[in-house]
Design a protein around this motif. Structure first.
Motif, mmCIF file in Angstrom:
data_model
loop_
_atom_site.group_PDB
_atom_site.id
_atom_site.type_symbol
_atom_site.label_atom_id
_atom_site.label_comp_id
_atom_site.label_asym_id
_atom_site.label_seq_id
_atom_site.Cartn_x
_atom_site.Cartn_y
_atom_site.Cartn_z
ATOM 1 N N GLU A 208 -6.615 -0.330 -1.437
ATOM 2 C CA GLU A 208 -8.053 0.394 -2.062
ATOM 3 C C GLU A 208 -9.240 -0.232 -0.884
ATOM 4 O O GLU A 208 -10.658 1.217 -1.074
ATOM 5 N N TRP A 209 -9.056 -1.193 0.111
ATOM 6 C CA TRP A 209 -10.142 -1.399 0.833
ATOM 7 C C TRP A 209 -9.887 -0.564 2.309
ATOM 8 O O TRP A 209 -11.203 -0.631 3.184
ATOM 9 N N ASN A 210 -8.664 -0.563 2.685
ATOM 10 C CA ASN A 210 -8.701 -0.275 4.150
ATOM 11 C C ASN A 210 -9.210 -0.823 5.116
ATOM 12 O O ASN A 210 -10.380 0.046 5.573
ATOM 13 N N LEU A 211 -8.965 -1.965 5.101
ATOM 14 C CA LEU A 211 -9.818 -2.658 5.904
ATOM 15 C C LEU A 211 -8.830 -2.086 7.106
ATOM 16 O O LEU A 211 -8.126 -1.970 7.503
ATOM 17 N N ILE B 72 1.108 -1.459 -0.044
ATOM 18 C CA ILE B 72 0.267 0.008 -0.072
ATOM 19 C C ILE B 72 0.710 1.061 -0.630
ATOM 20 O O ILE B 72 0.444 2.415 -0.216
ATOM 21 N N ARG B 73 1.961 1.656 0.139
ATOM 22 C CA ARG B 73 2.844 2.756 0.403
ATOM 23 C C ARG B 73 3.411 3.293 -0.737
ATOM 24 O O ARG B 73 3.238 2.715 -2.361
ATOM 25 N N GLU B 74 3.332 4.188 -0.906
ATOM 26 C CA GLU B 74 3.420 5.586 -2.564
ATOM 27 C C GLU B 74 4.594 4.859 -2.986
ATOM 28 O O GLU B 74 5.309 4.087 -2.251
ATOM 29 N N LEU C 5 -1.026 -7.304 5.116
ATOM 30 C CA LEU C 5 -1.785 -8.330 4.329
ATOM 31 C C LEU C 5 -1.642 -9.647 5.454
ATOM 32 O O LEU C 5 -3.045 -9.800 5.281
ATOM 33 N N LYS C 6 -0.804 -9.484 6.318
ATOM 34 C CA LYS C 6 -1.063 -10.447 7.897
ATOM 35 C C LYS C 6 -3.001 -9.626 7.924
ATOM 36 O O LYS C 6 -3.636 -10.658 8.757
ATOM 37 N N ASN C 7 -2.768 -8.785 8.444
ATOM 38 C CA ASN C 7 -3.862 -8.001 9.005
ATOM 39 C C ASN C 7 -5.089 -8.583 7.914
ATOM 40 O O ASN C 7 -6.071 -8.673 8.653
ATOM 41 N N ALA C 8 -5.630 -8.689 6.804
ATOM 42 C CA ALA C 8 -5.870 -8.205 5.996
ATOM 43 C C ALA C 8 -6.628 -10.243 6.030
ATOM 44 O O ALA C 8 -8.047 -10.368 6.655
ATOM 45 N N ILE C 9 -5.927 -10.803 6.088
ATOM 46 C CA ILE C 9 -5.650 -11.981 6.358
ATOM 47 C C ILE C 9 -6.617 -12.811 7.305
ATOM 48 O O ILE C 9 -7.812 -13.625 7.666
ATOM 49 N N ASP C 10 -6.022 -11.834 8.990
ATOM 50 C CA ASP C 10 -6.703 -12.776 10.036
ATOM 51 C C ASP C 10 -7.893 -11.952 10.044
ATOM 52 O O ASP C 10 -8.191 -12.145 11.168
ATOM 53 N N HIS C 11 -8.733 -10.865 9.379
ATOM 54 C CA HIS C 11 -10.119 -11.122 10.107
ATOM 55 C C HIS C 11 -10.704 -12.492 9.260
ATOM 56 O O HIS C 11 -11.968 -12.485 9.377
ATOM 57 N N TYR C 12 -10.074 -13.388 8.415
ATOM 58 C CA TYR C 12 -11.328 -14.408 7.693
ATOM 59 C C TYR C 12 -10.401 -15.514 8.111
ATOM 60 O O TYR C 12 -9.356 -16.220 9.065
ATOM 61 N N THR D 2 -18.310 -2.466 6.396
ATOM 62 C CA THR D 2 -18.888 -2.835 5.230
ATOM 63 C C THR D 2 -17.496 -3.424 4.578
ATOM 64 O O THR D 2 -17.952 -5.569 3.444
ATOM 65 N N SER D 3 -16.447 -3.059 4.622
ATOM 66 C CA SER D 3 -15.165 -3.474 3.620
ATOM 67 C C SER D 3 -15.109 -4.818 4.374
ATOM 68 O O SER D 3 -14.524 -5.801 3.039
ATOM 69 N N LEU D 4 -15.162 -4.964 4.998
ATOM 70 C CA LEU D 4 -15.114 -6.783 5.708
ATOM 71 C C LEU D 4 -16.263 -7.513 5.303
ATOM 72 O O LEU D 4 -15.499 -8.710 4.875
ATOM 73 N N VAL D 5 -17.778 -7.161 5.072
ATOM 74 C CA VAL D 5 -18.020 -8.144 4.095
ATOM 75 C C VAL D 5 -17.993 -8.538 3.157
ATOM 76 O O VAL D 5 -18.296 -9.160 2.754
ATOM 77 N N VAL D 6 -17.629 -7.323 2.310
ATOM 78 C CA VAL D 6 -17.513 -7.279 1.042
ATOM 79 C C VAL D 6 -16.513 -8.176 0.548
ATOM 80 O O VAL D 6 -16.479 -8.789 0.061
ATOM 81 N N VAL D 7 -15.337 -7.986 1.411
ATOM 82 C CA VAL D 7 -14.122 -8.771 1.120
ATOM 83 C C VAL D 7 -14.182 -10.559 1.683
ATOM 84 O O VAL D 7 -14.407 -11.312 0.482
ATOM 85 N N ALA D 8 -15.017 -10.495 2.179
ATOM 86 C CA ALA D 8 -15.614 -11.510 3.010
ATOM 87 C C ALA D 8 -16.186 -12.702 1.521
ATOM 88 O O ALA D 8 -15.817 -14.352 1.133
ATOM 89 N N GLY D 9 -17.257 -11.536 0.930
ATOM 90 C CA GLY D 9 -17.597 -12.505 0.030
ATOM 91 C C GLY D 9 -17.341 -12.576 -0.874
ATOM 92 O O GLY D 9 -16.961 -14.361 -2.290
ATOM 93 N N LYS D 10 -15.878 -11.901 -1.038
ATOM 94 C CA LYS D 10 -14.873 -12.165 -2.921
ATOM 95 C C LYS D 10 -13.835 -13.043 -2.552
ATOM 96 O O LYS D 10 -14.031 -14.123 -3.534
ATOM 97 N N LEU D 11 -13.657 -13.581 -1.223
ATOM 98 C CA LEU D 11 -12.441 -14.578 -0.924
ATOM 99 C C LEU D 11 -13.749 -15.364 -0.760
ATOM 100 O O LEU D 11 -13.041 -16.768 -1.268
ATOM 101 N N ALA D 12 -15.152 -16.281 0.040
ATOM 102 C CA ALA D 12 -15.476 -17.024 -0.240
ATOM 103 C C ALA D 12 -16.310 -17.405 -1.342
ATOM 104 O O ALA D 12 -15.955 -19.227 -1.465
ATOM 105 N N GLU D 13 -16.195 -17.093 -2.917
ATOM 106 C CA GLU D 13 -16.556 -17.118 -4.083
ATOM 107 C C GLU D 13 -15.200 -17.608 -4.765
ATOM 108 O O GLU D 13 -15.640 -18.494 -5.971
ATOM 109 N N ALA D 14 -13.653 -16.934 -4.151
ATOM 110 C CA ALA D 14 -12.918 -17.699 -4.604
ATOM 111 C C ALA D 14 -12.576 -19.146 -5.157
ATOM 112 O O ALA D 14 -12.986 -19.845 -3.801
ATOM 113 N N ASP D 15 -12.238 -19.875 -5.707
ATOM 114 C CA ASP D 15 -12.068 -21.058 -5.962
ATOM 115 C C ASP D 15 -10.017 -21.282 -5.527
ATOM 116 O O ASP D 15 -9.847 -22.895 -4.937
#
Length: 196
Positions: free
Chosen positions: A42-45, A10-12, A90-97, A60-73
């Motif tokens: 873009e998600w700023n979880l 995410i850095r500049e 990355l670790k922070n995002a993954i820890d939510h799920y 809301t961002s957590l719910v939307v990303v959860a849906g994207k991950l759940a539908e992934a094969d």
């Protein structure tokens, strides 16, 4: 087959984004694949504090990303190496799920500014994949000197990297299809036993 790429940079001035877009293009060129890039910039979880349950109203961002991950094969984690590991975002995002990753094929890609190109980050990401109850692809993509591997517009200019990326994507598609087919067979066998 639905695949998701998770970009943990995410850095500049980031350079790993070029790798993510290139891997995306290689996957999208395959007619059997539907691919989406989840750019964590873009998600700023929110910072992970606790798992959200049915009683809570999560961000809301957590719910939307959860849906994207759940539908992934299958998924591919992409991260620069910071201090010998993958990024905190990355670790922070993954820890939510949790269940969203279970038994899914996951490839790992890491970049670095030096000659080792993120090798420590890929090793740690593969360990993370195992801890999620998912299947890490044995082959990993390591991109050394990432700051020199692309033009300003994101076009790769390193033939060795391009060849390795193409091989990685080819292997990943085979790996993901094999696991996806095994899942489908398991579902059919389970349904047959229930009906019997």
């Amino acid at each position: 087959m639905k695949l998701k790429l998770i970009l943990g940079s995410i850095r500049e001035g980031r350079k790993t984004v070029h790798v993510a877009h290139h891997i995306y293009q290689l996957l999208a060129a395959n007619t059997d694949v539907e691919v989406e890039l989840i750019d964590l910039r873009e998600w700023n979880l929110p910072q992970f504090a606790s798992r959200w349950g049915k009683e809570e109203k999560p961000d809301t961002s957590l719910v939307v990303v959860a849906g994207k991950l759940a539908e992934a094969d299958g998924l591919i984690f992409i991260s620069p190496e910071y201090h010998g590991s993958y990024t905190g975002v990355l670790k922070n995002a993954i820890d939510h799920y949790w269940k969203e990753f279970k038994k899914k094929p996951i490839g790992v890609v890491a970049t670095g500014a030096g000659s080792l190109g993120g090798i420590n980050a890929t090793t740690e990401m593969q360990q993370l994949v195992l801890s999620l109850g998912a299947f890490p692809m044995p082959q990993k993509l390591i991109v050394p000197y990432v700051q020199h591997a692309f033009e300003e517009d994101g076009t790769p200019n390193n033939e060795k990297y391009v060849a390795q990326a193409e091989q990685f994507v080819s292997e990943y598609i085979w790996f993901a299809q094999a696991i996806t087919e095994a899942h489908k067979r398991d579902v059919i066998e389970s349904q047959t036993k229930i009906q019997a």
